[in-house]
Design a protein around this motif. Structure first.
Motif, mmCIF file in Angstrom:
data_model
loop_
_atom_site.group_PDB
_atom_site.id
_atom_site.type_symbol
_atom_site.label_atom_id
_atom_site.label_comp_id
_atom_site.label_asym_id
_atom_site.label_seq_id
_atom_site.Cartn_x
_atom_site.Cartn_y
_atom_site.Cartn_z
ATOM 1 N N PRO A 130 82.150 21.159 -17.960
ATOM 2 C CA PRO A 130 80.722 21.047 -18.220
ATOM 3 C C PRO A 130 80.311 20.941 -19.547
ATOM 4 N N THR A 131 79.248 20.100 -19.845
ATOM 5 C CA THR A 131 78.617 20.157 -21.201
ATOM 6 C C THR A 131 77.929 21.580 -21.723
ATOM 7 N N LYS A 132 77.388 22.208 -20.515
ATOM 8 C CA LYS A 132 76.456 23.164 -20.907
ATOM 9 C C LYS A 132 76.349 23.811 -19.624
ATOM 10 N N GLY A 133 76.159 25.017 -19.556
ATOM 11 C CA GLY A 133 75.873 25.908 -18.289
ATOM 12 C C GLY A 133 76.854 26.824 -17.978
ATOM 13 N N GLN A 134 76.803 27.649 -16.696
ATOM 14 C CA GLN A 134 77.767 28.383 -16.455
ATOM 15 C C GLN A 134 78.200 28.543 -14.746
ATOM 16 N N ILE A 135 79.483 28.712 -14.826
ATOM 17 C CA ILE A 135 80.198 28.570 -13.531
ATOM 18 C C ILE A 135 81.029 29.997 -13.404
#
Ligand code: ATP
Ligand code: MG
Lengths: 244, 478
Positions: A55-60
Motif C-alpha cells: 500500500p502507498t498509505k494506510g494500515q492493515i
C-alpha cells in the motif's frame, strides 16, 4: 479484535490512485463478498491483504500482525492466508499432489508422508481423490480451481481470499467450485471473496461490500444490498449485472 | 551441502590452487616464447615437437651455458606482446633487431642475417615492384617483410592485407587474392622447396639481423649467457651444422613424413597424436567453460529478475560488458592486459585465461537467456508461491527455476555448441586446441585442404554428439 482490520488504505500506480482510502473490518468466521465494476480496485485490495501489493498509505492488521510494520515476517502472515486466483496458477511442472504438498513440506509444517496424507484428504473433500498423480495440464478449469483451493487449504490458513475464482471457468464448471466454497463457509472459514456470482453472494455472504472508483460505496447484509440498494452507483451496477 | 554445491566448491578450489601454483613456481626455469609457423626457424614436426634453426640454436646454447628453460610456442604477435607484458622471459622467433623494438627489448648479438624477398604465384607475370601498382600485397604482421613492404608502399602504390600466419599469407597469393607477398629469404625458400606453389622474383632487400630478445632492463644474466653460448657454438661448428641441416634439406627428412603419408588417411594417421591432443584440449576447455559459464549465467539470470534495482543493474551491466566485447579482445585483455595492470610479474596460465574468457563471454550470453527464461514464467507463479508463505528464494528454486530452465533448454544446447566453436579463437593466446593443431600441421606440410577438411569433420562429429546428448537430456526432462 477483528480478524482483518483495514484503515485508510491507499494505493497508487504512478499518478493513478487505484485505492482512495478504504476502511473495512472482517470478523472471525465471517464471509465477505466484494462486488463492483471492472477496474474499481477489488483485486488490488485483495492483493494488498497478503502483501502482494504494498500500500502507498494506510494500515492493515491481520490476525494481530501489522503488515506495514517492518518487523512483521510476511511469510508467517501469508501462511495464515490462503489465496485463490482467477487463473488458478497451479505449478505446471508438479503433479496435483506435489502442488499441494510443496509449501507444507518446504516450510517444515509437515513431513512428506504427513503432507501427502493431508493432501489426499483435501483432494477427497474437493471431489478429486483420483487426480492426485495427474499433471495440472490434464485437468479441466473447474478441477484446476478445486486443486488450487486444496493447495491453499493445505497450509491450514485462518483466512481465505478468493479473486473471482469462477470467472475463468466454463459455466458448467462453476457449480463444483462454488459448492466447495460454500462448504468451506459452512465450516466456519473466514473468507473474503471477490465475485461476479451474485447468487453465491446472496446465499453465502454474511456481508456484501460494493466497491467503485477505489472506494467502498456501500456495505450491508446481502438482502439489503441486493433488494434495497441506497447509492445510485450500486443501483446502476446491479441494473447492469442483472440485465446481462 | 548438496552434491552439486560440493562439486562447485571443489571446482573453484581446484581452479584457485592451480592459479596460485602457476603464479609462484618456476623461479629458475626461464620461459622462452617462439613462433609456431616460421619454418625453417621454428615449426612443429611429426608428433608435436618443435624443430627449427631457432629451436636447435637455443637448445645448443642452453646446453653449453646450463640454462633451464621451457619452450612456449605461440603466434609471433602473441610472443612479442607477452614479452613486453612480462609473461615470458625471452623470445627467439626469427625476430629482427630494429631500432623501434630496441625501445622495449634488449637484444642478443645477431645470430642470423637474412634479407626480404618478394614471392608471387608460380604462373604470375609480376617481376618488378612497379608491377604491383593498384594490386594487393599479403604480409605477415610484425615481420621484416611487412616492415619493408610498408616502407615502399607509397612509392609503388599497392594495397596491403595482413595475416597472422605465414601459411595463410602464402595461400592468399597462391589463389590469386593477393598479387605478391614479402617474406624472409630462408623462410620463403624453405617453403618453396617443400611444395608451396610460389616463386621468388626479387633479390634480397633490407638485410636484417635476427636476435634473441628479453624485456628491456630485465634478464640481463640470461642475455649474457645467450651471447656467450652463441659465441661458443659458432666456434665449435655446432652453429653451422644446425643452419645447414635446415637450409639444405627438404621437410620430409626433418619431420619424418613419407610421400605415402600425404593421402587423407595417411595424413590422419600420421598426425593422430597431434590432432588428438588438440582435440582433448578443445574438449577440456569446452566442458570446463560450459560448466563455469552455466553457473555464471544462472547467477546473472537470477540477479536479473531479483526484486529491487541493484541485482538487475549488476546483471545487465555484466551482460552488457562481456557480451559486447569480441571474444578475441577479451582473451587478450585477460591474458596480457590484466597481468600488465597488476604488475609484480603476475602471470595467468593461458589455459586459465582462456577458461575465464569463455566463462565471461558465454556466461554473459547465458545470463541473457536465463533472465529471459525466468521472465517468461508467468508472474502468477511467483505470486501463488509467495501467497503460500514460501520465501522468495524457495519460490525461485522450486517454482520459477524448474519452469524457466525448461524454456531455456534449446538456448542452452545452442550455447554449448557456440562455446565449443569459440574455443578455436583461443589459439590467439597460444592455446594449442584443435584449430591451432590444424594451423601447426599445415605450417610444416602445406596440406591445407586435407587438414582443414579433417578438422572440420572432427568439429562436426563432436557437435553432432553434443546435440544428441542434449536432445536426450531434453527428452528426459520433459
Ligand atoms: N500493476 C499495476 N500497474 C499499474 N496499474 C495497475 C496495476 N494493477 C492494477 N492496475 C490498475 O488498477 C486499477 C484497478 O485494478 P484491479 O485489478 O484492482 O480492478 P478490479 O476491480 O479487480 O477489476 P476486474 O473486475 O476487472 O478484475 C485498474 O485501473 C488497473 O489498470
Ligand atoms: Mg480483478
Amino acid at each position: 479484535m477483528a480478524k482483518v482490520v483495514v484503515k485508510d488504505l491507499h494505493k497508487s500506480y504512478g499518478d493513478n490512485e487505484v485505492l482512495k482510502g478504504l476502511n473495512l473490518e472482517v470478523e472471525d468466521n465471517e464471509v465477505v463478498c466484494m462486488i463492483g465494476p471492472s477496474g474499481s480496485g477489488k483485486s488490488t485490495f485483495l492483493r494488498c491483504l497478503n502483501d502482494l501489493e504494498v500500500p502507498t498509505k494506510g494500515q492493515i492488521v491481520i490476525s494481530g500482525y501489522d503488515l506495514s510494520d517492518k518487523g512483521t515476517n510476511i511469510n508467517l502472515v501469508r501462511e495464515n492466508i490462503g489465496m485463490v486466483f482467477q487463473h488458478f496458477n497451479l505449478f505446471p511442472h508438479l503433479s496435483v499432489l506435489q502442488n499441494i504438498t510443496l509449501a507444507p513440506v518446504q516450510l517444515g509444517k509437515e513431513s512428506k508422508t504427513e503432507a501427502e496424507k493431508t493432501a489426499r484428504h483435501l483432494l477427497d473433500t474437493v471431489g478429486l481423490a483420483d487426480k492426485a498423480d495427474a499433471m495440472p495440464k490434464s485437468l479441466s478449469g473447474g478441477q484446476k480451481q478445486r486443486v488450487a483451493i486444496a493447495r491453499a487449504l493445505a497450509m491450514k490458513p485462518k483466512i481465505m481470499l478468493f479473486d473471482e475464482p469462477t470467472s475463468a471457468l466454463d459455466p458448467e464448471m462453476v457449480g463444483d467450485v462454488l459448492d466447495v466454497m460454500k462448504r468451506l463457509a459452512a465450516d466456519g472459514m473466514t473468507m473474503v471473496v471477490v465475485t461476479h456470482e451474485m447468487g453465491f453472494a446472496k446465499e453465502v455472504a454474511d456481508r456484501v461490500v460494493f466497491m467503485a472508483d477505489g472506494l467502498i460505496q456501500e456495505t450491508g447484509k446481502p438482502k439489503d444490498i441486493f433488494e434495497n440498494p441506497q447509492s445510485p452507483r450500486l443501483q446502476d451496477f446491479l441494473q447492469k449485472v442483472i440485465n446481462v | 551441502m548438496k552434491k552439486w554445491q560440493v562439486a562447485v566448491v571443489m571446482l573453484l578450489a581446484a581452479v584457485g590452487s592451480w592459479f596460485s601454483l602457476n603464479t609462484h613456481a618456476q623461479a629458475k626455469t626461464y620461459t622462452i616464447a617462439t613462433d609456431t609457423t616460421f619454418a625453417p626457424f621454428e615449426f612443429q614436426a611429426k608428433g608435436g615437437k618443435y624443430k627449427g634453426i631457432d629451436i636447435d640454436i637455443l637448445k645448443a646454447i642452453a646446453k653449453k651455458e646450463h640454462i633451464n628453460y621451457k619452450l612456449k610456442a605461440i603466434s609471433f604477435g602473441a610472443a612479442v606482446q607477452q614479452l613486453s607484458a612480462n609473461q615470458v622471459d625471452g623470445v627467439i622467433a626469427g625476430m629482427n633487431i630494429t631500432a623501434e623494438r630496441k625501445k622495449t627489448f634488449d637484444f642478443s648479438n645477431a645470430y642470423y642475417t637474412s634479407g626480404v624477398v618478394m614471392a608471387v604465384a608460380k604462373d604470375s607475370k609480376i617481376k618488378k615492384f612497379s608491377q604491383l601498382k593498384g594490386k594487393t600485397v599479403a604480409l605477415k604482421t610484425g615481420t621484416a617483410g611487412a616492415a619493408y613492404a610498408k616502407s615502399i608502399q607509397s612509392k609503388y602504390g599497392f594495397k596491403i592485407k595482413y595475416f597472422n600466419d605465414s601459411n595463410n599469407m602464402y595461400n592468399d597469393v597462391k589463389v590469386g587474392n593477393s598479387a605478391a607477398c614479402f617474406e624472409d629469404y630462408p623462410v620463403m625458400s624453405y617453403g618453396i622447396k617443400n611444395g608451396i606453389a610460389l616463386k621468388i622474383v626479387s633479390k634480397q632487400y633490407a638485410a636484417g639481423d635476427y636476435g634473441f630478445a628479453v624485456k628491456k632492463g630485465k634478464n640481463a644474466a640470461l642475455l649474457k649467457k645467450f651471447n656467450a653460448g652463441l659465441k661458443a657454438i659458432k666456434a665449435d661448428g655446432t652453429y653451422k651444422k644446425i643452419v645447414n641441416k635446415y637450409l639444405k634439406s627438404s621437410e620430409a627428412s626433418l619431420t619424418g613424413e613419407t610421400a605415402s603419408s600425404r593421402t587423407f588417411v595417411g595424413l590422419f594417421t600420421q598426425n593422430l597424436g597431434t590432432i588428438g591432443s588438440g582435440l582433448w584440449m578443445t574438449l577440456e576447455l569446452t566442458v570446463i567453460s560450459i560448466i563455469l559459464a552455466t553457473i555464471l549465467g544462472l547467477i546473472l539470470g537470477v540477479l536479473g529478475v531479483m526484486p529491487g534495482k541493484i541485482g538487475p543493474a549488476i546483471s545487465s551491466t555484466i551482460i552488457y560488458l562481456f557480451r559486447g566485447m569480441p571474444l578475441m579482445v577479451l582473451a587478450f585483455f585477460i591474458y596480457i592486459g590484466f597481468p600488465d595492470l597488476i604488475g609484480h610479474g603476475f602471470k595467468i596460465p593461458a589455459f586459465v585465461a582462456g577458461m575465464i574468457t569463455l566463462m565471461l563471454n558465454e556466461g554473459a550470453y547465458t545470463g541473457a537467456f536465463v533472465k529471459g527464461g525466468f521472465q517468461a514464467v508467468d508472474d502468477g507463479q511467483m505470486e501463488a508461491a509467495r501467497s503460500l508463505g514460501l520465501p522468495y528464494w524457495t519460490a525461485m528454486r522450486k517454482v520459477i527455476m524448474p519452469q524457466g530452465i525448461r524454456i531455456m533448454i534449446p538456448s542452452f544446447i545452442n550455447q554449448f555448441i557456440i562455446t565449443l566453436k569459440d574455443t578455436s579463437i583461443l589459439s590467439v593466446i597460444g592455446i594449442v586446441e584443435l584449430t591451432q593443431t590444424g594451423t601447426l600441421i599445415i605450417a610444416r606440410n602445406f596440406e591445407g585442404f586435407k587438414i582443414w577438411l579433417m578438422i572440420a569433420i572432427i568439429y562436426l562429429i563432436i557437435i553432432t554428439l553434443l546435440t544428441w546428448l542434449s536432445n536426450w537430456v531434453q527428452r528426459r526432462i520433459n
